[in-house]
Design a protein around this motif. Structure first.
Motif, short mmCIF file in Angstrom:
data_model
loop_
_atom_site.label_atom_id
_atom_site.label_comp_id
_atom_site.label_asym_id
_atom_site.label_seq_id
_atom_site.Cartn_x
_atom_site.Cartn_y
_atom_site.Cartn_z
N THR A 38 -2.08 5.47 -3.08
CA THR A 38 -2.79 4.56 -3.81
C THR A 38 -4.08 3.81 -2.98
OG1 THR A 38 -1.44 2.95 -3.44
CG2 THR A 38 -0.95 4.22 -5.33
N ASP A 39 -4.95 3.55 -3.45
CA ASP A 39 -6.00 2.72 -2.78
C ASP A 39 -5.71 1.10 -2.65
OD1 ASP A 39 -7.55 5.15 -2.64
OD2 ASP A 39 -8.59 4.76 -4.28
N GLY A 40 -5.53 0.43 -1.57
CA GLY A 40 -5.25 -1.08 -1.33
C GLY A 40 -3.93 -1.07 -1.73
N ARG A 41 -3.56 -2.53 -1.79
CA ARG A 41 -2.21 -3.02 -2.07
C ARG A 41 -2.31 -2.97 -3.77
NH1 ARG A 41 0.71 -6.12 1.76
NH2 ARG A 41 1.65 -7.10 0.26
N ARG A 42 -0.91 -2.32 -4.30
CA ARG A 42 -0.60 -2.25 -5.71
C ARG A 42 0.59 -2.99 -5.98
NH1 ARG A 42 -4.50 2.00 -7.37
NH2 ARG A 42 -3.96 1.29 -9.42
N ASP A 99 3.98 -2.55 4.63
CA ASP A 99 3.01 -3.94 5.05
C ASP A 99 3.82 -4.85 5.44
OD1 ASP A 99 0.54 -2.47 3.75
OD2 ASP A 99 1.88 -2.43 2.03
N THR A 159 1.00 -1.21 0.08
CA THR A 159 -0.13 0.04 0.01
C THR A 159 0.98 1.18 -0.05
OG1 THR A 159 -0.24 0.02 2.28
CG2 THR A 159 -1.66 -1.20 1.46
#
Length: 151
Positions: free
Chosen positions: A54-58, A127, A50
């Motif tokens: 950005t939104d969420g894990r990329r 993370d 994350t």
């Protein structure tokens, strides 16, 4: 272990990142300029994470910050990361040596551009390491990175 590059090649494409300060390998007066291909030539790494942008894990792809420091022969303990918007923050060099911090060039398989914090974005593996999940880390996740000054 990345081999020390004695003579850095000269960029043939647009320069996306410059490193200045206490470095021993340069390709321009007092600095090392990198285009995207030169950065990728240092070795491409991947990180799923994350980020503040950005939104969420990329899925990010780019070069490990420590590999860049080794390539330029960085000597200092403190790095100043400067964005294209002139935002700057000091980052201990130990961050880049201790953790697989990525200088991301791609996100989800697409090259980053100014509108998505590119062409170079600092992405910490926050993370994967609980101690990295701090507000300070958000400030160190520099988007639109254009320069690193080694002190």
């Amino acid at each position: 272990e990345v081999p020390a590059v004695q003579n850095l090649p000269h960029p043939t494409g647009s320069v996306v990142l410059s490193v200045k300060g206490q470095i021993s390998n340069t390709n321009a007066p007092g600095r090392a300029d990198f285009d995207r291909a030169m950065l990728e030539a240092l070795g491409v790494s991947r990180l799923e994470a994350t980020s503040p942008w950005t939104d969420g894990r990329r899925k990010f792809q780019g070069v490990l910050a420590r590999d860049l420091l080794l390539a330029v022969g960085a000597q200092g303990q403190l790095l100043t990361a400067i964005g294209q918007d002139d935002y700057s923050i000091d980052i201990p060099a130990s961050d880049f040596m201790r953790y697989p911090v990525l200088l991301a060039l791609q996100m989800d398989g697409k090259y980053l551009h100014i509108r998505d914090q590119g062409p170079v974005l600092i992405v910490y593996p926050r993370d994967d390491y609980a101690e990295l999940a701090t507000p300070t880390l958000t400030r160190k996740s520099v988007g639109m990175l254009r320069e690193i000054v080694v002190q």
